[in-house]
Design a protein around this motif. Structure first.
Motif, PDB file in Angstrom:
ATOM      1  N   CYS A 101     -10.533   4.322  -8.788  1.00 38.60           N
ATOM      2  CA  CYS A 101      -9.811   3.856  -7.937  1.00 38.60           C
ATOM      3  C   CYS A 101      -9.958   2.273  -8.312  1.00 38.60           C
ATOM      4  CB  CYS A 101     -10.217   3.989  -6.451  1.00 38.60           C
ATOM      5  SG  CYS A 101      -9.602   3.020  -5.179  1.00 38.60           S
ATOM      6  N   THR A 129     -15.264   8.522  -8.301  1.00 41.38           N
ATOM      7  CA  THR A 129     -14.040   8.350  -7.571  1.00 41.38           C
ATOM      8  C   THR A 129     -13.821   7.013  -7.465  1.00 41.38           C
ATOM      9  OG1 THR A 129     -14.203  10.354  -6.543  1.00 41.38           O
ATOM     10  CG2 THR A 129     -12.610   8.934  -5.721  1.00 41.38           C
ATOM     11  N   GLN A 147      -7.249   4.720  -2.689  1.00 35.80           N
ATOM     12  CA  GLN A 147      -6.675   3.729  -3.053  1.00 35.80           C
ATOM     13  C   GLN A 147      -6.422   2.634  -1.650  1.00 35.80           C
ATOM     14  OE1 GLN A 147      -3.528   4.327  -5.495  1.00 35.80           O
ATOM     15  NE2 GLN A 147      -4.721   4.284  -7.521  1.00 35.80           N
ATOM     16  N   ARG A 148      -5.738   3.381  -0.704  1.00 39.37           N
ATOM     17  CA  ARG A 148      -5.640   2.623   0.614  1.00 39.37           C
ATOM     18  C   ARG A 148      -6.752   2.495   1.463  1.00 39.37           C
ATOM     19  NH1 ARG A 148      -2.073   5.899   1.820  1.00 39.37           N
ATOM     20  NH2 ARG A 148      -0.176   4.788   1.577  1.00 39.37           N
ATOM     21  N   THR A 154       0.656  -1.188   0.045  1.00 40.15           N
ATOM     22  CA  THR A 154      -0.021  -0.119  -0.028  1.00 40.15           C
ATOM     23  C   THR A 154       0.833   1.043  -0.077  1.00 40.15           C
ATOM     24  OG1 THR A 154      -0.146   0.176   2.321  1.00 40.15           O
ATOM     25  CG2 THR A 154      -1.718  -1.302   1.358  1.00 40.15           C
ATOM     26  N   SER A 195       2.421   2.733  -2.438  1.00 42.27           N
ATOM     27  CA  SER A 195       2.458   3.802  -3.361  1.00 42.27           C
ATOM     28  C   SER A 195       0.954   4.181  -3.720  1.00 42.27           C
ATOM     29  CB  SER A 195       2.828   3.119  -4.521  1.00 42.27           C
ATOM     30  OG  SER A 195       1.974   1.882  -4.929  1.00 42.27           O
ATOM     31  N   PHE A 196      -0.059   3.732  -2.734  1.00 46.20           N
ATOM     32  CA  PHE A 196      -1.535   4.246  -2.869  1.00 46.20           C
ATOM     33  C   PHE A 196      -1.525   5.522  -2.387  1.00 46.20           C
ATOM     34  CE2 PHE A 196      -3.230  -0.400  -1.955  1.00 46.20           C
ATOM     35  CZ  PHE A 196      -2.592  -0.898  -3.338  1.00 46.20           C
ATOM     36  N   ASP A 197      -2.579   6.266  -3.227  1.00 47.71           N
ATOM     37  CA  ASP A 197      -3.116   7.430  -2.438  1.00 47.71           C
ATOM     38  C   ASP A 197      -4.204   7.337  -1.345  1.00 47.71           C
ATOM     39  OD1 ASP A 197      -5.705   7.023  -3.784  1.00 47.71           O
ATOM     40  OD2 ASP A 197      -5.249   7.942  -5.706  1.00 47.71           O
ATOM     41  N   ASP A 198      -4.783   8.131  -1.024  1.00 44.68           N
ATOM     42  CA  ASP A 198      -5.554   7.776   0.395  1.00 44.68           C
ATOM     43  C   ASP A 198      -6.940   6.988  -0.134  1.00 44.68           C
ATOM     44  OD1 ASP A 198      -3.782   9.297   1.733  1.00 44.68           O
ATOM     45  OD2 ASP A 198      -5.024  11.271   1.733  1.00 44.68           O
TER      46      ASP A 198
END
Length: 312
Positions: free
Chosen positions: A70, A66, A17-18, A10, A12-15
């Motif tokens: 994602c 969104t 995606q996480r 996780t 490299s995930f943005d908020d």
């Protein structure tokens, strides 16, 4: 804590995606509707704040567009998989098929619909009282929010991996039951009865026709994050067919790829079948915990076994 790998999947995930990935991981499965209803993400600083509090960030539900963006990324990059509208965290490894006297058996990563069948298989194996770890594990998994948990969190929840041996629903089960406990045995058996709770009965849904399992628990303590605890079992009517050995191969291969240094298992000293199975597959005895179990009003030692998957 997360599964013991060199790279946090996780990181490299943005908020968004996480948040989506962790929700699916925490619950085992999720649909788009559940994600839209339950996942919250930061929406920036709030315009007001409660008394006696510091700064805080307002959270809001995901917009459908969104979420779709994602999921497109997480699915395309292999972090999640989707089948018939149900999302799951991706787990490395391909299924293995075995041809047995009972029919085709597939060894694969367990899924949430397998839970009931796996619990019944564990309790069936534990019926004679010698493999009590199976009964204890069944009790814990019954309460667990997810059967497979790839990345535990800092709140103390444990990561776990589970594999299932699934009998083809189109085959008939006409095998001789083995009265031992644990996994496969090379010894003969003169017992010809299948327990009434055998989860392979024909009135079970296809996904719960479970004839064996392998489970790996990952301790929540960082000091033991290199070690996984394994249990494995095959229901008596389907032993001596290579199912236990194949489950063990899957579990140790997964542990090796995930970077675990050591895999351990403790079994009662009275479980001769389980002990013979582990020793035949190269496990080493590390010690004994005296009087660790009380079975039928008698104290029984626990034999501690270990193997080192990164060395093989």
């Amino acid at each position: 804590m997360a599964m013991h790998t060199d790279d946090d999947p996780t990181s490299s995930f943005d908020d968004v995606q996480r948040a989506v990935y962790e929700f699916v991981d925490r619950h085992g499965t999720a649909t788009r509707a559940e994600l839209l209803r339950s996942v919250r993400v930061d929406a920036g600083p709030a315009h007001s704040k409660p008394a006696r509090s510091g700064n805080y960030t307002q959270q809001t539900a995901l917009e459908p567009s969104t979420l779709e963006s994602c999921l497109e990324t997480l699915l395309a990059e292999g972090y999640l998989t989707e089948s018939e509208g149900t999302l799951r965290v991706s787990v490395p490894g391909s299924p293995t098929e075995l041809e047995t006297e009972s029919g085709a058996v597939t060894i694969r990563t367990a899924r949430e619909p397998d839970r009931e069948g796996i619990l019944e298989a564990m309790r069936t194996v534990a019926q004679d009282g010698s493999y009590v770890v199976a009964a204890d594990l069944a009790t814990r998994l019954e309460r667990a929010p997810a059967l497979v948990r790839v990345n535990g969190t800092e709140d103390g929840s444990q990561s776990r991996m589970c594999f299932a041996a699934v009998l083809d629903s189109n085959t008939e089960s006409e095998t001789t039951a083995d009265a031992g406990s644990g996994a496969d045995s090379d010894s003969d058996s003169d017992t010809d009865s299948t327990p009434e709770t055998d989860p392979t009965s024909a009135d079970k849904p296809d996904d719960t026709r479970i004839v064996g399992w392998l489970h790996l628990d990952v301790p929540a303590l960082d000091s033991r994050s290199h070690t996984a605890e394994l249990t494995v079992g095959v229901v008596p009517a389907h032993r001596r067919a290579g199912i236990g050995r194949t489950l063990l191969e899957h579990g140790l291969e997964w542990a090796r790829e995930a970077g675990y240094r050591k895999v351990v298992q403790g079994v009662p000293s009275s479980s001769e079948t389980a002990i013979s199975f582990l020793e035949a597959n190269g496990w080493e005895r590390e010690g004994v915990r005296a009087d660790h179990y009380r079975l039928d009003d008698e104290f029984v030692d626990e034999v501690l076994f270990a193997t080192w998957p990164t060395d093989s």
